[in-house]
Design a protein around this motif. Structure first.
Motif, PDB file in Angstrom:
ATOM      1  N   ILE A 169       0.845  -1.199   0.000  1.00 33.25           N
ATOM      2  CA  ILE A 169       0.000   0.000   0.000  1.00 33.25           C
ATOM      3  C   ILE A 169       0.881   1.249   0.000  1.00 33.25           C
ATOM      4  O   ILE A 169       0.624   2.202  -0.737  1.00 33.25           O
ATOM      5  CB  ILE A 169      -0.971  -0.007   1.206  1.00 33.25           C
ATOM      6  N   ARG A 170       1.939   1.217   0.797  1.00 34.94           N
ATOM      7  CA  ARG A 170       2.860   2.362   0.831  1.00 34.94           C
ATOM      8  C   ARG A 170       3.509   2.591  -0.530  1.00 34.94           C
ATOM      9  O   ARG A 170       3.538   3.710  -1.038  1.00 34.94           O
ATOM     10  CB  ARG A 170       3.965   2.131   1.869  1.00 34.94           C
ATOM     11  N   SER A 171       4.057   1.521  -1.101  1.00 35.79           N
ATOM     12  CA  SER A 171       4.838   1.671  -2.333  1.00 35.79           C
ATOM     13  C   SER A 171       3.972   1.879  -3.573  1.00 35.79           C
ATOM     14  O   SER A 171       4.333   2.656  -4.450  1.00 35.79           O
ATOM     15  CB  SER A 171       5.768   0.475  -2.523  1.00 35.79           C
ATOM     16  N   LYS A 172       2.841   1.213  -3.659  1.00 35.46           N
ATOM     17  CA  LYS A 172       2.016   1.300  -4.867  1.00 35.46           C
ATOM     18  C   LYS A 172       1.043   2.479  -4.841  1.00 35.46           C
ATOM     19  O   LYS A 172       0.728   3.030  -5.882  1.00 35.46           O
ATOM     20  CB  LYS A 172       1.236   0.009  -5.062  1.00 35.46           C
ATOM     21  N   CYS A 173       0.561   2.820  -3.652  1.00 31.31           N
ATOM     22  CA  CYS A 173      -0.483   3.833  -3.543  1.00 31.31           C
ATOM     23  C   CYS A 173       0.006   5.133  -2.923  1.00 31.31           C
ATOM     24  O   CYS A 173      -0.717   6.132  -2.952  1.00 31.31           O
ATOM     25  CB  CYS A 173      -1.651   3.291  -2.723  1.00 31.31           C
TER      26      CYS A 173
ATOM     27  N   ALA B 214      -8.711  -8.553 -11.415  1.00 29.56           N
ATOM     28  CA  ALA B 214      -9.457  -7.347 -11.784  1.00 29.56           C
ATOM     29  C   ALA B 214      -9.979  -7.372 -13.215  1.00 29.56           C
ATOM     30  O   ALA B 214     -10.881  -6.614 -13.552  1.00 29.56           O
ATOM     31  CB  ALA B 214      -8.586  -6.119 -11.570  1.00 29.56           C
ATOM     32  N   SER B 215      -9.445  -8.242 -14.044  1.00 30.83           N
ATOM     33  CA  SER B 215      -9.916  -8.316 -15.427  1.00 30.83           C
ATOM     34  C   SER B 215     -11.080  -9.299 -15.586  1.00 30.83           C
ATOM     35  O   SER B 215     -11.629  -9.429 -16.677  1.00 30.83           O
ATOM     36  CB  SER B 215      -8.772  -8.728 -16.353  1.00 30.83           C
ATOM     37  N   ASP B 216     -11.472  -9.957 -14.503  1.00 31.52           N
ATOM     38  CA  ASP B 216     -12.553 -10.940 -14.535  1.00 31.52           C
ATOM     39  C   ASP B 216     -13.832 -10.301 -13.982  1.00 31.52           C
ATOM     40  O   ASP B 216     -13.924 -10.052 -12.783  1.00 31.52           O
ATOM     41  CB  ASP B 216     -12.156 -12.164 -13.705  1.00 31.52           C
TER      42      ASP B 216
ATOM     43  N   PRO C 100     -17.963   1.500  -9.846  1.00 32.12           N
ATOM     44  CA  PRO C 100     -16.961   2.556  -9.997  1.00 32.12           C
ATOM     45  C   PRO C 100     -16.036   2.682  -8.778  1.00 32.12           C
ATOM     46  O   PRO C 100     -14.865   3.034  -8.918  1.00 32.12           O
ATOM     47  CB  PRO C 100     -17.790   3.829 -10.201  1.00 32.12           C
ATOM     48  N   ALA C 101     -16.543   2.378  -7.593  1.00 32.72           N
ATOM     49  CA  ALA C 101     -15.699   2.416  -6.396  1.00 32.72           C
ATOM     50  C   ALA C 101     -14.621   1.339  -6.479  1.00 32.72           C
ATOM     51  O   ALA C 101     -13.451   1.577  -6.143  1.00 32.72           O
ATOM     52  CB  ALA C 101     -16.554   2.221  -5.143  1.00 32.72           C
ATOM     53  N   ILE C 102     -15.001   0.145  -6.938  1.00 32.06           N
ATOM     54  CA  ILE C 102     -14.025  -0.943  -7.120  1.00 32.06           C
ATOM     55  C   ILE C 102     -13.002  -0.533  -8.174  1.00 32.06           C
ATOM     56  O   ILE C 102     -11.795  -0.703  -7.975  1.00 32.06           O
ATOM     57  CB  ILE C 102     -14.738  -2.260  -7.503  1.00 32.06           C
ATOM     58  N   ASP C 103     -13.487   0.024  -9.277  1.00 29.23           N
ATOM     59  CA  ASP C 103     -12.582   0.474 -10.342  1.00 29.23           C
ATOM     60  C   ASP C 103     -11.596   1.522  -9.824  1.00 29.23           C
ATOM     61  O   ASP C 103     -10.412   1.503 -10.180  1.00 29.23           O
ATOM     62  CB  ASP C 103     -13.371   1.045 -11.523  1.00 29.23           C
ATOM     63  N   ALA C 104     -12.064   2.435  -8.976  1.00 30.56           N
ATOM     64  CA  ALA C 104     -11.199   3.484  -8.430  1.00 30.56           C
ATOM     65  C   ALA C 104     -10.121   2.887  -7.526  1.00 30.56           C
ATOM     66  O   ALA C 104      -8.962   3.310  -7.574  1.00 30.56           O
ATOM     67  CB  ALA C 104     -12.033   4.504  -7.662  1.00 30.56           C
ATOM     68  N   ALA C 105     -10.487   1.892  -6.717  1.00 30.12           N
ATOM     69  CA  ALA C 105      -9.499   1.244  -5.848  1.00 30.12           C
ATOM     70  C   ALA C 105      -8.445   0.521  -6.684  1.00 30.12           C
ATOM     71  O   ALA C 105      -7.247   0.585  -6.385  1.00 30.12           O
ATOM     72  CB  ALA C 105     -10.187   0.269  -4.893  1.00 30.12           C
ATOM     73  N   ILE C 106      -8.890  -0.131  -7.741  1.00 25.84           N
ATOM     74  CA  ILE C 106      -7.952  -0.843  -8.628  1.00 25.84           C
ATOM     75  C   ILE C 106      -7.062   0.155  -9.361  1.00 25.84           C
ATOM     76  O   ILE C 106      -5.866  -0.079  -9.529  1.00 25.84           O
ATOM     77  CB  ILE C 106      -8.729  -1.767  -9.588  1.00 25.84           C
ATOM     78  N   GLU C 107      -7.620   1.277  -9.761  1.00 24.38           N
ATOM     79  CA  GLU C 107      -6.834   2.326 -10.416  1.00 24.38           C
ATOM     80  C   GLU C 107      -5.785   2.883  -9.450  1.00 24.38           C
ATOM     81  O   GLU C 107      -4.642   3.108  -9.830  1.00 24.38           O
ATOM     82  CB  GLU C 107      -7.762   3.438 -10.905  1.00 24.38           C
TER      83      GLU C 107
ATOM     84  N   ALA D  68      -6.766  -8.289   0.549  1.00 23.66           N
ATOM     85  CA  ALA D  68      -6.856  -7.522   1.793  1.00 23.66           C
ATOM     86  C   ALA D  68      -6.518  -6.056   1.553  1.00 23.66           C
ATOM     87  O   ALA D  68      -7.150  -5.169   2.133  1.00 23.66           O
ATOM     88  CB  ALA D  68      -5.937  -8.121   2.856  1.00 23.66           C
ATOM     89  N   ALA D  69      -5.550  -5.780   0.706  1.00 24.49           N
ATOM     90  CA  ALA D  69      -5.151  -4.401   0.434  1.00 24.49           C
ATOM     91  C   ALA D  69      -6.229  -3.662  -0.366  1.00 24.49           C
ATOM     92  O   ALA D  69      -6.545  -2.507  -0.067  1.00 24.49           O
ATOM     93  CB  ALA D  69      -3.821  -4.373  -0.305  1.00 24.49           C
ATOM     94  N   ILE D  70      -6.796  -4.316  -1.361  1.00 26.40           N
ATOM     95  CA  ILE D  70      -7.871  -3.697  -2.148  1.00 26.40           C
ATOM     96  C   ILE D  70      -9.088  -3.463  -1.250  1.00 26.40           C
ATOM     97  O   ILE D  70      -9.719  -2.406  -1.303  1.00 26.40           O
ATOM     98  CB  ILE D  70      -8.233  -4.552  -3.381  1.00 26.40           C
ATOM     99  N   TYR D  71      -9.411  -4.437  -0.404  1.00 26.59           N
ATOM    100  CA  TYR D  71     -10.530  -4.259   0.530  1.00 26.59           C
ATOM    101  C   TYR D  71     -10.251  -3.086   1.457  1.00 26.59           C
ATOM    102  O   TYR D  71     -11.145  -2.291   1.759  1.00 26.59           O
ATOM    103  CB  TYR D  71     -10.761  -5.529   1.337  1.00 26.59           C
ATOM    104  N   TYR D  72      -9.014  -2.970   1.935  1.00 24.34           N
ATOM    105  CA  TYR D  72      -8.637  -1.849   2.798  1.00 24.34           C
ATOM    106  C   TYR D  72      -8.868  -0.528   2.056  1.00 24.34           C
ATOM    107  O   TYR D  72      -9.450   0.407   2.614  1.00 24.34           O
ATOM    108  CB  TYR D  72      -7.170  -1.984   3.219  1.00 24.34           C
TER     109      TYR D  72
END
Length: 113
Positions: A15-19, A49-51, A77-84, A96-100
């Protein structure tokens, strides 16, 4: 440290490094525990995320059932925003990180209070 603690540390670092976000470790721990045994399976630990079927599962099982949100047009759109935020090209989207990210984005931290 146990395996779960190691995974939580891995998710926090991701989460720190990617986000570029400093995670709330207490909340991240609770979200990770809420994922149950899925975090220990290489396949279930990540989100495909592609499924579209996988994204529907995230919406129905996590956002609607766990977070108590009403099913509606704003959830996908909320899921898409988290993945983005995570980065679409990264194949290791830890559940767990995406859910967070979703919990923080949607302001549903009280579910884990």
């Amino acid at each position: 440290m146990g395996k779960r603690d190691d995974l939580i540390a891995k998710y926090a670092e991701a989460i720190r490094s990617k986000c570029g976000i400093e995670p709330d470790m207490d909340l991240l721990t609770k979200v990770t525990i809420g994922c149950g045994p899925a975090i220990y399976s290489d396949d279930a630990e990540t989100i495909a995320a592609s499924d579209p079927a996988e994204l529907e599962r995230v919406k129905n099982s996590f956002l609607v059932k766990k977070l108590g949100l009403s099913d509606g047009p704003d959830l996908m759109p909320a899921i898409d925003a988290a993945i983005e935020t995570w980065g679409k090209s990264d194949r290791h989207k830890y559940r767990a990180a995406i859910y967070y990210l979703l919990v923080k984005q949607l302001g549903r931290e009280t579910v884990y209070a």
